[in-house]
Design a protein around this motif. Sequence first.
Motif, PDB file in Angstrom:
ATOM      1  N   UNK A  92     -15.588  -0.553 -36.621  1.00 50.09           N
ATOM      2  CA  UNK A  92     -16.871  -0.475 -36.063  1.00 50.09           C
ATOM      3  C   UNK A  92     -17.558   0.872 -36.307  1.00 50.09           C
ATOM      4  N   UNK A  93     -18.907   0.688 -36.762  1.00 49.05           N
ATOM      5  CA  UNK A  93     -19.557   1.863 -37.374  1.00 49.05           C
ATOM      6  C   UNK A  93     -21.134   1.708 -36.980  1.00 49.05           C
ATOM      7  N   UNK A  94     -21.842   2.893 -37.404  1.00 43.71           N
ATOM      8  CA  UNK A  94     -23.146   2.776 -37.206  1.00 43.71           C
ATOM      9  C   UNK A  94     -23.700   3.365 -38.902  1.00 43.71           C
ATOM     10  N   UNK A 115      -3.841   2.792 -51.954  1.00 49.13           N
ATOM     11  CA  UNK A 115      -3.404   1.249 -51.407  1.00 49.13           C
ATOM     12  C   UNK A 115      -4.464   0.470 -51.816  1.00 49.13           C
ATOM     13  N   UNK A 116      -4.227  -0.030 -53.146  1.00 45.77           N
ATOM     14  CA  UNK A 116      -5.302  -1.029 -53.650  1.00 45.77           C
ATOM     15  C   UNK A 116      -5.404  -2.474 -53.147  1.00 45.77           C
ATOM     16  N   UNK A 117      -4.421  -2.547 -52.484  1.00 44.31           N
ATOM     17  CA  UNK A 117      -4.389  -4.049 -51.767  1.00 44.31           C
ATOM     18  C   UNK A 117      -5.233  -4.094 -50.396  1.00 44.31           C
ATOM     19  N   UNK A 118      -5.444  -3.043 -50.019  1.00 46.68           N
ATOM     20  CA  UNK A 118      -6.257  -3.087 -48.617  1.00 46.68           C
ATOM     21  C   UNK A 118      -7.597  -3.354 -48.791  1.00 46.68           C
ATOM     22  N   UNK A 119      -8.111  -4.126 -47.876  1.00 50.34           N
ATOM     23  CA  UNK A 119      -9.538  -4.575 -47.435  1.00 50.34           C
ATOM     24  C   UNK A 119     -10.118  -4.103 -46.395  1.00 50.34           C
ATOM     25  N   UNK A 120     -11.318  -3.901 -46.466  1.00 49.64           N
ATOM     26  CA  UNK A 120     -11.931  -3.297 -45.050  1.00 49.64           C
ATOM     27  C   UNK A 120     -13.246  -4.456 -44.721  1.00 49.64           C
ATOM     28  N   UNK A 121     -13.282  -4.653 -43.522  1.00 46.43           N
ATOM     29  CA  UNK A 121     -14.271  -5.243 -42.742  1.00 46.43           C
ATOM     30  C   UNK A 121     -14.997  -4.222 -41.918  1.00 46.43           C
ATOM     31  N   UNK A 122     -16.443  -3.967 -42.237  1.00 47.94           N
ATOM     32  CA  UNK A 122     -17.234  -3.009 -41.509  1.00 47.94           C
ATOM     33  C   UNK A 122     -18.298  -3.801 -40.686  1.00 47.94           C
ATOM     34  N   UNK A 123     -18.031  -3.570 -39.317  1.00 46.04           N
ATOM     35  CA  UNK A 123     -19.140  -4.069 -38.561  1.00 46.04           C
ATOM     36  C   UNK A 123     -19.999  -3.137 -37.741  1.00 46.04           C
ATOM     37  N   UNK A 124     -21.359  -3.323 -37.925  1.00 45.26           N
ATOM     38  CA  UNK A 124     -22.435  -2.341 -37.639  1.00 45.26           C
ATOM     39  C   UNK A 124     -22.848  -2.608 -36.280  1.00 45.26           C
ATOM     40  N   UNK A 125     -22.912  -1.481 -35.409  1.00 44.29           N
ATOM     41  CA  UNK A 125     -23.625  -1.771 -34.005  1.00 44.29           C
ATOM     42  C   UNK A 125     -23.996  -0.475 -33.512  1.00 44.29           C
ATOM     43  N   UNK A 149     -23.178   2.296 -29.932  1.00 43.35           N
ATOM     44  CA  UNK A 149     -22.147   2.821 -29.497  1.00 43.35           C
ATOM     45  C   UNK A 149     -21.694   1.898 -28.471  1.00 43.35           C
ATOM     46  N   UNK A 150     -22.215   1.172 -27.691  1.00 40.67           N
ATOM     47  CA  UNK A 150     -22.160   0.292 -26.544  1.00 40.67           C
ATOM     48  C   UNK A 150     -21.336  -0.848 -27.235  1.00 40.67           C
ATOM     49  N   UNK A 151     -21.816  -1.390 -28.299  1.00 41.48           N
ATOM     50  CA  UNK A 151     -21.169  -2.808 -28.899  1.00 41.48           C
ATOM     51  C   UNK A 151     -19.970  -2.206 -29.482  1.00 41.48           C
ATOM     52  N   UNK A 152     -19.973  -0.962 -30.144  1.00 42.21           N
ATOM     53  CA  UNK A 152     -18.750  -0.671 -30.659  1.00 42.21           C
ATOM     54  C   UNK A 152     -17.504  -0.236 -29.673  1.00 42.21           C
ATOM     55  N   UNK A 153     -17.976   0.108 -28.628  1.00 41.95           N
ATOM     56  CA  UNK A 153     -16.890   0.347 -27.380  1.00 41.95           C
ATOM     57  C   UNK A 153     -16.266  -0.852 -27.124  1.00 41.95           C
ATOM     58  N   UNK A 154     -17.274  -1.885 -26.857  1.00 43.78           N
ATOM     59  CA  UNK A 154     -16.705  -3.258 -26.588  1.00 43.78           C
ATOM     60  C   UNK A 154     -15.881  -3.937 -27.610  1.00 43.78           C
ATOM     61  N   UNK A 155     -16.334  -3.706 -28.851  1.00 45.93           N
ATOM     62  CA  UNK A 155     -15.299  -4.227 -29.913  1.00 45.93           C
ATOM     63  C   UNK A 155     -13.877  -3.686 -30.100  1.00 45.93           C
ATOM     64  N   UNK A 156     -14.040  -2.434 -29.807  1.00 47.50           N
ATOM     65  CA  UNK A 156     -12.684  -1.646 -29.802  1.00 47.50           C
ATOM     66  C   UNK A 156     -11.849  -2.260 -28.524  1.00 47.50           C
ATOM     67  N   UNK A 157     -12.357  -2.285 -27.373  1.00 45.54           N
ATOM     68  CA  UNK A 157     -11.770  -2.523 -26.238  1.00 45.54           C
ATOM     69  C   UNK A 157     -11.255  -4.009 -26.312  1.00 45.54           C
ATOM     70  N   UNK A 158     -11.667  -4.789 -26.997  1.00 38.43           N
ATOM     71  CA  UNK A 158     -11.437  -6.459 -27.095  1.00 38.43           C
ATOM     72  C   UNK A 158     -10.923  -6.676 -28.533  1.00 38.43           C
TER      73      UNK A 158
END
Length: 293
Positions: free
Chosen positions: A95-97, A116-126, A128-137
Amino acid sequence: MISRYGIFCKVIELTSFTKVAKQIGYSQSAISQTIKSLEQELGVILIDRKKDGITLTSDGKEFLPYLQSIYRAECALKQKQKELTGLENSIIRIGTFTSVSRNILPQLMKQFKKIYPGVNFILKQGDYTSIQKWVQTEIVDFGFVNSNAVKGIKVEILYEDELLAVLPPNHSLIEYKSISLKQLASEPFILLDEGDYSVITNAFQKINQTPQIEYEVYDDYSILAMVRQGLGVSAMYSLVLNGFEKGLQIRPIKEKPMRPVALAWKNEHTMSLASRRFMDFIKSFFLKNKQCL
């Protein structure tokens, strides 16, 4: 190394001790001794050894699916160990901004993928409030937040990002080397939507000033475009402004409002190995480069 269960399965597959020995680099006698050891362990004869080849005994036929199942499980375990060691096919969800996803994460992801070339990333932008909820859930593995804006999760501050005054090119306030919050409050103001917690709004409240908010906008770069068009003034973070100063006048704010940017996570012990390693990689980067931010 291959287990006795694996050797047994290969002997049945190739119907030859000699072929298995050649394939895995063992001697024929070692293959034969391994099968005898397995038979002693199980207390039965598994293979009928004849001059014209080998066949399964009746007990061997009964045990075969169980031994194959053990061997498949061993192979799956070794593959998973290999994946985790090299983090193959791992996905790291963050989760990021804006300022972090533009200025911080690209170089860190590039460096991490070299290891680690086999690693993939998913960035979800929002915000602080949204990111806190994403971390908690656990929608994300960890996130970047303003440490003052979240609670109920673990945080570690990485750096502080200063708010700067952003003015149109011909604005009357550009004659000042630095601008106070009181001066900003008297101008048509474009507010950055940071969710439930706003650094600039809190800064205004501390000095009992109410800004003339004309617009409230979530996207940082939309705000910069609006300021360039003379729709108002704003306060933006220094990392956001990096490389986007053209057509704008940037001034420090006398009160120096700051955002403490932190990593946030729920439980490091239940986080994936890939995410833990990348989080440690981020912490190490900021520890080494504190003077550069």
